[in-house]
Design a protein around this motif. Structure first.
Motif, PDB file in Angstrom:
ATOM      1  N   THR A 420       0.879  -0.740  -0.044  1.00 53.50           N
ATOM      2  CA  THR A 420       0.018  -0.075  -0.133  1.00 53.50           C
ATOM      3  C   THR A 420       0.414   1.459   0.221  1.00 53.50           C
ATOM      4  OG1 THR A 420      -0.168   0.134   2.235  1.00 53.50           O
ATOM      5  CG2 THR A 420      -1.755  -0.917   1.618  1.00 53.50           C
ATOM      6  N   LYS A 421       0.492   2.366  -0.282  1.00 48.85           N
ATOM      7  CA  LYS A 421       0.913   3.938  -0.048  1.00 48.85           C
ATOM      8  C   LYS A 421       1.487   3.592   1.086  1.00 48.85           C
ATOM      9  CE  LYS A 421      -1.350   6.092  -3.876  1.00 48.85           C
ATOM     10  NZ  LYS A 421      -2.132   7.251  -4.380  1.00 48.85           N
ATOM     11  N   ALA A 422       0.597   3.419   2.110  1.00 44.75           N
ATOM     12  CA  ALA A 422       2.001   3.812   3.676  1.00 44.75           C
ATOM     13  C   ALA A 422       2.470   3.158   3.852  1.00 44.75           C
ATOM     14  CB  ALA A 422       0.318   3.987   4.752  1.00 44.75           C
ATOM     15  N   ASP A 423       2.659   1.773   2.729  1.00 44.28           N
ATOM     16  CA  ASP A 423       4.022   0.854   3.195  1.00 44.28           C
ATOM     17  C   ASP A 423       5.322   1.023   2.372  1.00 44.28           C
ATOM     18  OD1 ASP A 423       2.484  -0.122   5.479  1.00 44.28           O
ATOM     19  OD2 ASP A 423       1.460  -1.819   4.128  1.00 44.28           O
ATOM     20  N   ARG A 424       5.541   2.441   1.842  1.00 43.19           N
ATOM     21  CA  ARG A 424       5.961   1.954   0.709  1.00 43.19           C
ATOM     22  C   ARG A 424       7.426   3.274   0.992  1.00 43.19           C
ATOM     23  NH1 ARG A 424       1.593   1.963  -4.178  1.00 43.19           N
ATOM     24  NH2 ARG A 424       1.533  -1.034  -3.952  1.00 43.19           N
ATOM     25  N   LEU A 425       7.403   4.009   0.308  1.00 44.88           N
ATOM     26  CA  LEU A 425       9.341   5.229   0.550  1.00 44.88           C
ATOM     27  C   LEU A 425       8.459   6.602   1.294  1.00 44.88           C
ATOM     28  CD1 LEU A 425      10.977   4.638  -2.676  1.00 44.88           C
ATOM     29  CD2 LEU A 425      11.375   3.328  -0.108  1.00 44.88           C
ATOM     30  N   THR A 426       8.786   6.712   2.033  1.00 44.10           N
ATOM     31  CA  THR A 426       8.939   8.276   2.709  1.00 44.10           C
ATOM     32  C   THR A 426       9.948   8.958   2.037  1.00 44.10           C
ATOM     33  OG1 THR A 426      11.425   8.356   4.381  1.00 44.10           O
ATOM     34  CG2 THR A 426       9.496   6.963   5.066  1.00 44.10           C
ATOM     35  N   THR A 427       9.337  10.796   2.410  1.00 41.68           N
ATOM     36  CA  THR A 427      10.118  11.947   1.865  1.00 41.68           C
ATOM     37  C   THR A 427      11.854  11.510   2.059  1.00 41.68           C
ATOM     38  OG1 THR A 427       7.671  13.316   1.938  1.00 41.68           O
ATOM     39  CG2 THR A 427      10.230  13.757   1.664  1.00 41.68           C
ATOM     40  N   PRO A 428      12.207  11.243   0.673  1.00 42.13           N
ATOM     41  CA  PRO A 428      13.603  11.673   1.444  1.00 42.13           C
ATOM     42  C   PRO A 428      14.030  12.635   1.848  1.00 42.13           C
ATOM     43  CG  PRO A 428      13.587  11.674  -1.215  1.00 42.13           C
ATOM     44  CD  PRO A 428      12.049  12.235   0.003  1.00 42.13           C
ATOM     45  N   SER A 429      15.216  12.889   2.145  1.00 40.59           N
ATOM     46  CA  SER A 429      16.643  13.597   2.649  1.00 40.59           C
ATOM     47  C   SER A 429      17.805  13.442   2.025  1.00 40.59           C
ATOM     48  CB  SER A 429      16.290  13.600   4.310  1.00 40.59           C
ATOM     49  OG  SER A 429      16.692  14.554   5.002  1.00 40.59           O
ATOM     50  N   TRP A 430      18.609  14.962   1.865  1.00 42.68           N
ATOM     51  CA  TRP A 430      19.634  15.289   1.793  1.00 42.68           C
ATOM     52  C   TRP A 430      21.168  15.347   3.278  1.00 42.68           C
ATOM     53  CZ3 TRP A 430      21.456  13.890  -3.489  1.00 42.68           C
ATOM     54  CH2 TRP A 430      21.263  13.885  -4.267  1.00 42.68           C
ATOM     55  N   TRP A 437      19.074   9.713   2.128  1.00 40.66           N
ATOM     56  CA  TRP A 437      18.671   9.487   3.284  1.00 40.66           C
ATOM     57  C   TRP A 437      17.068   8.708   2.681  1.00 40.66           C
ATOM     58  CZ3 TRP A 437      21.270   8.241   7.257  1.00 40.66           C
ATOM     59  CH2 TRP A 437      22.516   7.962   7.425  1.00 40.66           C
ATOM     60  N   VAL A 438      16.159   7.851   2.864  1.00 41.10           N
ATOM     61  CA  VAL A 438      15.037   6.957   2.629  1.00 41.10           C
ATOM     62  C   VAL A 438      14.429   6.182   3.678  1.00 41.10           C
ATOM     63  CG1 VAL A 438      15.439   5.760   0.439  1.00 41.10           C
ATOM     64  CG2 VAL A 438      13.389   7.001   0.790  1.00 41.10           C
ATOM     65  N   ALA A 439      13.273   6.146   3.911  1.00 39.27           N
ATOM     66  CA  ALA A 439      13.350   5.048   4.475  1.00 39.27           C
ATOM     67  C   ALA A 439      12.602   3.962   4.177  1.00 39.27           C
ATOM     68  CB  ALA A 439      12.565   5.450   6.021  1.00 39.27           C
ATOM     69  N   ASP A 440      12.489   2.590   3.569  1.00 37.19           N
ATOM     70  CA  ASP A 440      11.384   1.997   2.965  1.00 37.19           C
ATOM     71  C   ASP A 440      10.512   1.384   3.898  1.00 37.19           C
ATOM     72  OD1 ASP A 440      10.194   0.254   1.849  1.00 37.19           O
ATOM     73  OD2 ASP A 440      11.810  -0.908   0.600  1.00 37.19           O
ATOM     74  N   ARG A 441       8.739   1.968   4.229  1.00 36.09           N
ATOM     75  CA  ARG A 441       8.194   1.329   5.087  1.00 36.09           C
ATOM     76  C   ARG A 441       7.866  -0.347   4.676  1.00 36.09           C
ATOM     77  NH1 ARG A 441       4.549   7.028   5.426  1.00 36.09           N
ATOM     78  NH2 ARG A 441       5.044   6.431   2.761  1.00 36.09           N
ATOM     79  N   ASN A 442       8.294  -0.642   4.298  1.00 36.15           N
ATOM     80  CA  ASN A 442       7.503  -2.007   3.837  1.00 36.15           C
ATOM     81  C   ASN A 442       7.510  -2.813   4.837  1.00 36.15           C
ATOM     82  OD1 ASN A 442       7.186  -4.758   2.755  1.00 36.15           O
ATOM     83  ND2 ASN A 442       8.520  -4.843   1.025  1.00 36.15           N
ATOM     84  N   PRO A 443       6.196  -3.670   5.069  1.00 36.73           N
ATOM     85  CA  PRO A 443       6.318  -4.162   7.228  1.00 36.73           C
ATOM     86  C   PRO A 443       7.359  -5.376   6.614  1.00 36.73           C
ATOM     87  CG  PRO A 443       3.968  -3.341   6.073  1.00 36.73           C
ATOM     88  CD  PRO A 443       5.343  -3.294   5.154  1.00 36.73           C
ATOM     89  N   GLU A 444       7.163  -6.096   5.394  1.00 36.83           N
ATOM     90  CA  GLU A 444       7.929  -7.646   4.552  1.00 36.83           C
ATOM     91  C   GLU A 444       9.837  -7.116   5.258  1.00 36.83           C
ATOM     92  OE1 GLU A 444       6.730 -10.167   5.972  1.00 36.83           O
ATOM     93  OE2 GLU A 444       4.397  -8.650   5.225  1.00 36.83           O
ATOM     94  N   LYS A 445      10.103  -5.657   5.017  1.00 36.16           N
ATOM     95  CA  LYS A 445      11.173  -5.934   5.379  1.00 36.16           C
ATOM     96  C   LYS A 445      11.670  -3.859   5.317  1.00 36.16           C
ATOM     97  CE  LYS A 445      15.621  -6.867   2.893  1.00 36.16           C
ATOM     98  NZ  LYS A 445      16.072  -6.951   1.860  1.00 36.16           N
ATOM     99  N   PRO A 446      10.996  -3.432   6.648  1.00 39.05           N
ATOM    100  CA  PRO A 446      11.062  -1.943   6.900  1.00 39.05           C
ATOM    101  C   PRO A 446      12.774  -1.670   7.305  1.00 39.05           C
ATOM    102  CG  PRO A 446      10.630  -3.795   8.757  1.00 39.05           C
ATOM    103  CD  PRO A 446      10.997  -4.170   7.849  1.00 39.05           C
ATOM    104  N   ARG A 447      13.083  -0.206   6.239  1.00 35.66           N
ATOM    105  CA  ARG A 447      14.366  -0.383   5.838  1.00 35.66           C
ATOM    106  C   ARG A 447      15.354   1.151   6.150  1.00 35.66           C
ATOM    107  NH1 ARG A 447      17.178  -2.781   1.000  1.00 35.66           N
ATOM    108  NH2 ARG A 447      15.073  -2.073   0.231  1.00 35.66           N
TER     109      ARG A 447
END
Length: 634
Positions: A420-430, A437-447
C-alpha cells in the motif's frame, strides 16, 4: 534541591531573599516565583526589566526547627548564590564536604513536597528524616545536558542536632539538586556549545563542520564564564562519539582566572593553561571559532572578537566573528535560493526564497522532475540545489534528477515492494555531503537506506534500539544527527539519533547480510553507517504529524497530546522547549518545512489552505491552494 516558591498560594516563612538590583539592595519576603501549572512555554517568559535581578537566600535562623531547615535548604538551592555557600550552611561539616551540587539537577513538575518523619521517637528526639517527593519532568547531568524524564521522584534528607551548637543540620542527602520547572526556567538558560563533526566526508576535505551541543547554564551566575568552562570540558556524552574539539585535552582557564568579560570593544580575552601553549595557528583559529560560535547568542550583541592567550600571557591568536565562517562551517553553507513543493499537477515546483510577497511566482523546477514526466507525491532538493529526488505518486519508486533544463530521469534508484502507499517510501532527505537518505516502510522489510551521492547500490543503515517503523526522515546540515518520526502501536513520536560511520566494510562489521554487488567489489571496502542512541524529544506528544530542522539545534514539530488538538511548536534536540513564541496557529497541517537558516519563513501544507508561508512578524499567507509536501534544500 529546591522547590518552586509560594506553591499552592502559600508564602513560606523561610523564603526570604536579598535581591541585588541596579538601584540597590532590597529585602523580600520570598524569592521570585512563577506558577507551576502549564508547560515550559507557558512559564518561561520573564519581564525584560528583571534581567539583572539576582536572588539570594538567607542562612538558617537560630534554633530553627527541622522543617524550617529543610525548607530553607531547598530555597537556598534556587537562589543565585554562585557556589551554594548559603545552602552549605544548612549542612553539617561532614555533609558539606561530601555533597556535590553539580552532580545533577532533577527538575520536577512542581516543587518537591517534604514529608517529615521523626525517626527516633521519644527515645531519640535528635533524629529526624524528611522525604522529598514529586513528579519528574527532566534532568541535567554533570555536563549540564538536558533530558526529558518521567516517573516519581523520592529522596530522603536526614537531620541531626549538633552536639556543640544544639542546632539542627542536614547530615545525609542525595548528590545533586532538585527544583520545580518554573524555578528551573528562572535559574537556567540554554546555550549551544560548538564542536566539529569528526566522522563525515566533509571533515576530511579540510574545512570542519560545526555541530551544536546544547547545555543549560545558570543565567545569573556569570553565564559567559560557565559556558566557556563547559566548552573546554568537552562535548556531551551523547554527542561525543561523532565530534571533536580543537582544544587539546586538559585545556582549562589559566590558574587564577575566575571570570571572563568582553572589553569595551566587545573583545573577549581568554587566558588558557599550558595544555594549549603549543598549538599551531590553524588549530588556534579553530579553537577561537568554537568560542565565537558558542558565545554568539549568549548576549544580545554576541562577541565580536576572541583573543586566546598562553599561560604566560603571550598571545596565541585572534579571530573576529566575520572570519569564523572562513575557518569552520556553521549550519547551512549556502543561503537557500528557493522553497519547493509538489503542485496540483504532481510536479516539483519552486518559489524564490527571498520573496516576501504572498503572491510570489511559482514555477516548475528545470529538468524532468518539473516537467511532469513522472507524477510525484514528495521530493527532496540537494543542499546545493543542483539535484533533486522525487518519490512517485504511489510511493513505489525513487527518482533522482538534475535541476537542469533538458535533463532526463532514467531508471528509479530505489523501488519499494510495500503493498500500500502507506507501506512504501518516505520523503527522502539530503545530508551536507550530498548523500540521500530514505526509509522503506514495507512491513516485510522496513529499512533506513542511504544512497551515496544519490546513486548506486543502497546501503542499509543499522538502527539498533529502534522500536517501531520509521515514518519520516530529516538529516541535519551537520551530517551527524538525524530526526526520525517513529510509529509504534498507533503512536508517532519524534526521535533524534546520532549518525556514526565505520570505515570497515559492512560485511566485516556485522552489517547487511546481503551479498556484495559488483560495484561494491570494485569499490573495495564500504563504510558501515549506523544511527545510534535514539532518544525521544517529544514525550508529551502521542501523534507527531510532521517535523523539520529549524536551526542548529532546533526543530519545528506538528503534533498533538493525548485527547488534545493539533499544535505547532519548536523543540530542542535535547527535548527541552526553547525560549520564544510558537508559530501562529494553523489547522489541518500535514507537512512543514523550515530552513536551518532561521531568517527564512516557515512553509506548511494545510488541508484547508494548501501551501502557506509564515513570514517574520506576519500571519500565515496562502501561496497556492493546490499543493503539498513543502521542503527546503536538505
Amino acid at each position: 534541591m529546591g522547590p518552586d516558591r509560594e506553591r499552592d498560594g502559600r508564602r513560606r516563612e523561610t523564603a526570604r531573599a536579598v535581591v541585588y538590583a541596579a538601584c540597590g539592595a532590597v529585602l523580600l519576603a520570598g524569592c521570585a516565583s512563577m506558577p507551576d501549572s502549564g508547560d515550559l512555554r507557558g512559564v518561561e517568559s520573564t519581564p525584560r526589566q528583571d534581567a539583572q535581578v539576582r536572588v539570594f537566600a538567607l542562612p538558617p535562623h537560630e534554633n530553627a526547627p527541622p522543617a524550617q531547615i529543610v525548607q530553607g535548604f531547598l530555597e537556598a538551592l534556587t537562589s543565585d548564590d554562585p557556589h551554594y555557600e548559603t545552602a552549605l550552611k544548612y549542612l553539617t561539616p561532614g555533609a558539606a564536604k561530601e555533597w556535590r551540587p553539580d552532580a545533577s539537577t532533577t527538575v520536577l513538575d512542581g516543587g518537591p513536597s517534604a514529608e517529615p518523619v521523626h525517626v527516633g521517637g521519644r527515645d531519640d528526639p535528635d533524629d529526624y528524616t524528611s522525604t522529598l517527593t514529586g513528579g519528574r519532568f527532566a534532568t541535567l547531568d554533570s555536563q549540564q545536558s538536558y533530558e526529558p524524564a518521567d516517573g516519581k521522584y523520592r529522596e530522603t534528607l536526614h537531620l541531626t542536632r549538633e552536639k556543640k551548637s544544639g542546632q539542627w543540620r542536614i547530615d545525609d542527602l542525595p548528590q545533586g539538586i532538585v527544583m520545580g520547572k518554573s524555578d528551573f526556567l528562572r535559574n537556567y538558560t540554554s546555550v549551544n556549545k560548538y564542536y566539529f563533526a569528526s566522522n563525515t566526508p566533509t571533515e576530511s576535505d579540510g574545512q570542519p563542520v560545526s555541530v551544536a551541543d546544547p547545555v543549560y547554564v545558570r543565567k545569573k551566575v556569570d553565564p559567559m564564564t560557565q559556558t566557556v568552562l563547559s566548552l573546554l570540558e568537552g562535548p556531551s556524552r551523547w554527542l561525543g562519539p561523532v565530534v571533536r574539539s580543537s582544544f587539546p585535552t586538559g585545556t582549562a582557564l589559566r590558574k587564577g582566572v575566575t571570570s571572563l568579560t568582553p572589553d569595551d570593544q566587545n573583545r573577549l580575552t581568554v587566558p588558557l593553561n599550558d595544555k594549549a601553549g603549543r598549538v599551531g595557528s590553524a588549530k588556534c583559529t579553530e579553537m577561537a571559532a568554537q568560542l565565537l560560535y558558542t558565545l554568539q547568542d549568549l548576549t544580545p550583541t554576541g562577541v565580536d572578537e576572541v583573543a586566546l592567550q598562553r599561560a604566560n600571557g603571550s598571545q596565541l591568536c585572534v579571530l573576529g566573528k566575520d572570519q569564523a565562517e572562513i575557518v569552520a562551517v556553521r549550519g547551512v553553507v549556502q543561503h537557500p535560493e528557493f522553497q519547493y513543493f509538489i503542485d496540483g499537477k504532481h510536479r516539483l515546483v519552486r518559489v524564490a526564497g527571498d520573496s516576501l510577497e504572498a503572491a510570489a511566482d511559482v514555477t516548475p523546477v528545470p529538468g524532468a522532475l518539473g516537467e511532469g514526466e513522472k507524477q510525484l507525491r514528495s521530493a527532496a532538493v540537494s543542499r546545493d540545489e543542483d539535484s533533486a529526488a522525487g518519490v512517485s505518486l504511489d510511493g513505489t519508486m525513487l527518482y533522482v534528477g538534475s535541476l537542469v533544463s533538458g535533463g532526463s530521469l532514467g531508471e528509479p534508484v530505489l523501488t519499494s515492494e510495500g503493498t500500500t502507499k502507506a507501506d512504501r517510501l518516505t520523503t527522502p532527505s539530503w545530508d551536507g555531503d550530498g548523500d540521500l537518505w530514505v526509509a522503506d516502510r514495507n512491513p516485510e522489510k522496513p529499512r533506513l537506506l542511504l544512497l551515496e551521492k544519490g546513486a548506486g547500490e543502497p546501503l542499509e543503515v543499522r538502527t539498533p534500539g529502534l522500536d517501531g517503523r520509521i515514518e519520516a526522515v530529516r538529516v541535519a546540515a551537520d551530517g551527524v544527527r538525524i530526526a526520525l518520526i517513529v510509529e509504534k502501536d498507533g503512536l508517532r513520536s519524534l526521535y533524534i539519533g546520532r549518525i556514526e560511520r565505520d570505515e570497515r566494510s559492512a560485511a566485516a562489521s556485522g552489517g547487511s547480510s546481503r551479498e556484495k554487488t559488483a560495484a561494491e567489489q570494485r569499490a573495495g571496502e564500504r563504510s558501515a553507517v549506523s544511527v545510534l542512541e535514539l532518544r525521544s524529544v517529544t514525550p508529551q506528544l502521542e501523534e507527531v504529524t510532521a517535523m523539520s530542522w529549524a536551526g542548529d539545534s532546533r526543530l519545528v514539530v506538528v503534533g498533538r497530546e493525548q485527547d488534545g488538538v493539533q499544535q505547532m511548536g519548536y523543540v530542542q534536540v535535547d527535548g527541552s522547549t526553547p525560549v520564544g513564541s510558537a508559530p501562529a496557529a494553523l489547522t489541518g497541517v500535514k507537512g512543514i518545512a523550515a530552513s536551518e537558516d532561521e531568517r527564512l519563513p516557515l512553509v506548511a501544507y494545510s488541508e484547508e489552505d494548501g501551501i502557506v508561508r509564515l513570514l517574520s512578524g506576519s500571519k500565515w499567507q496562502k501561496l497556492v491552494k493546490e499543493g503539498s509536501a513543502p521542503v527546503y534544500p536538505g
